[in-house]
Write a protein that holds these residues in place. Structure first.
Motif, PDB file in Angstrom:
ATOM      1  N   ARG A  28     122.073  48.873  -5.070  1.00  0.00           N
ATOM      2  CA  ARG A  28     121.508  48.520  -6.371  1.00  0.00           C
ATOM      3  C   ARG A  28     122.313  49.246  -7.428  1.00  0.00           C
ATOM      4  O   ARG A  28     122.739  50.379  -7.209  1.00  0.00           O
ATOM      5  CB  ARG A  28     120.052  48.943  -6.476  1.00  0.00           C
ATOM      6  N   VAL A  29     122.510  48.598  -8.544  1.00  0.00           N
ATOM      7  CA  VAL A  29     123.202  49.212  -9.674  1.00  0.00           C
ATOM      8  C   VAL A  29     122.156  49.533 -10.727  1.00  0.00           C
ATOM      9  O   VAL A  29     121.328  48.689 -11.066  1.00  0.00           O
ATOM     10  CB  VAL A  29     124.273  48.255 -10.263  1.00  0.00           C
ATOM     11  N   HIS A  30     122.182  50.754 -11.204  1.00  0.00           N
ATOM     12  CA  HIS A  30     121.275  51.184 -12.261  1.00  0.00           C
ATOM     13  C   HIS A  30     122.107  51.544 -13.483  1.00  0.00           C
ATOM     14  O   HIS A  30     123.057  52.327 -13.384  1.00  0.00           O
ATOM     15  CB  HIS A  30     120.468  52.416 -11.827  1.00  0.00           C
ATOM     16  N   GLU A  31     121.740  50.960 -14.599  1.00  0.00           N
ATOM     17  CA  GLU A  31     122.420  51.255 -15.856  1.00  0.00           C
ATOM     18  C   GLU A  31     121.467  52.063 -16.720  1.00  0.00           C
ATOM     19  O   GLU A  31     120.262  51.788 -16.747  1.00  0.00           O
ATOM     20  CB  GLU A  31     122.802  49.949 -16.550  1.00  0.00           C
ATOM     21  N   TYR A  32     121.989  53.066 -17.393  1.00  0.00           N
ATOM     22  CA  TYR A  32     121.143  53.903 -18.232  1.00  0.00           C
ATOM     23  C   TYR A  32     121.907  54.335 -19.473  1.00  0.00           C
ATOM     24  O   TYR A  32     123.131  54.291 -19.521  1.00  0.00           O
ATOM     25  CB  TYR A  32     120.642  55.136 -17.460  1.00  0.00           C
ATOM     26  N   VAL A  33     121.152  54.748 -20.479  1.00  0.00           N
ATOM     27  CA  VAL A  33     121.723  55.242 -21.722  1.00  0.00           C
ATOM     28  C   VAL A  33     121.113  56.603 -22.001  1.00  0.00           C
ATOM     29  O   VAL A  33     119.900  56.770 -21.916  1.00  0.00           O
ATOM     30  CB  VAL A  33     121.412  54.275 -22.900  1.00  0.00           C
TER      31      VAL A  33
END
Length: 171
Positions: A28-33
């Motif tokens: 799974r790819v998790h994108e965050y800021v």
């Protein structure tokens, strides 16, 4: 701080994501800021773990080091420090030293804060703390700041031929 769990917004995957996808590995790819201002003294990895709601012991950072002049990668939890003497022994040497940010970028093709053990410009030997065996999945840098890959720990050995080392991390 905000979190986004999905495919990254960019249409071109990082080399790390492409390597995992091409191998057919479950991930799974998790994108965050992250906010512009991190709490003073908080590392990028610890801040990312907080944003994603992940135990910091389950999120790993990729560190580039030299053992007797040979480059390698070490994976330790974001809330731990790398034990250089243990890394040196695991890699068959007596002395290890950390690479500079510029050296790490040159060797891996990734910027500091996003260095992934996957899809490196020149695949370095990977040594990982045995704490990975405590988790069903791990969170690892995905080749770009703000992206994390979630994979099973067995992927490290299978895809990267990583060496699991007891006591590599000092918590």
């Amino acid at each position: 701080m905000s979190k986004k769990d999905a495919t990254p917004t960019s249409s071109t995957p990082t080399p790390a994501i492409a390597m995992v996808q091409d191998a057919g590995v479950a991930h799974r790819v998790h994108e965050y800021v992250l906010d512009d201002q991190l709490d003073q003294g908080t590392s990028l990895g610890a801040a990312a773990a907080k944003v994603l709601g992940v135990d910091p012991g389950q999120m790993y950072k990729t560190l580039v080091a030299f053992v007797e002049g040979r480059p390698c990668c070490a994976l330790v939890p974001v809330n731990a420090h790398l034990k250089l003497k243990t890394l040196a022994a695991a890699a068959g040497g007596k002395k290890a030293s950390m690479a500079t940010g510029a050296e790490a970028t040159r060797l891996t093709g990734y910027v500091v804060g996003g260095i992934s053990p996957f899809g490196q410009r020149r695949q370095l030997p990977v040594f990982v703390d045995s704490s990975v065996l405590d988790w069903s999945t791990l969170y690892l840098p995905a080749g770009k700041r703000g992206l994390t890959l979630e994979v099973a720990p067995q992927v490290l050995e299978g895809l990267l031929h990583a060496t699991v080392v007891s006591g590599l991390a000092d918590t």
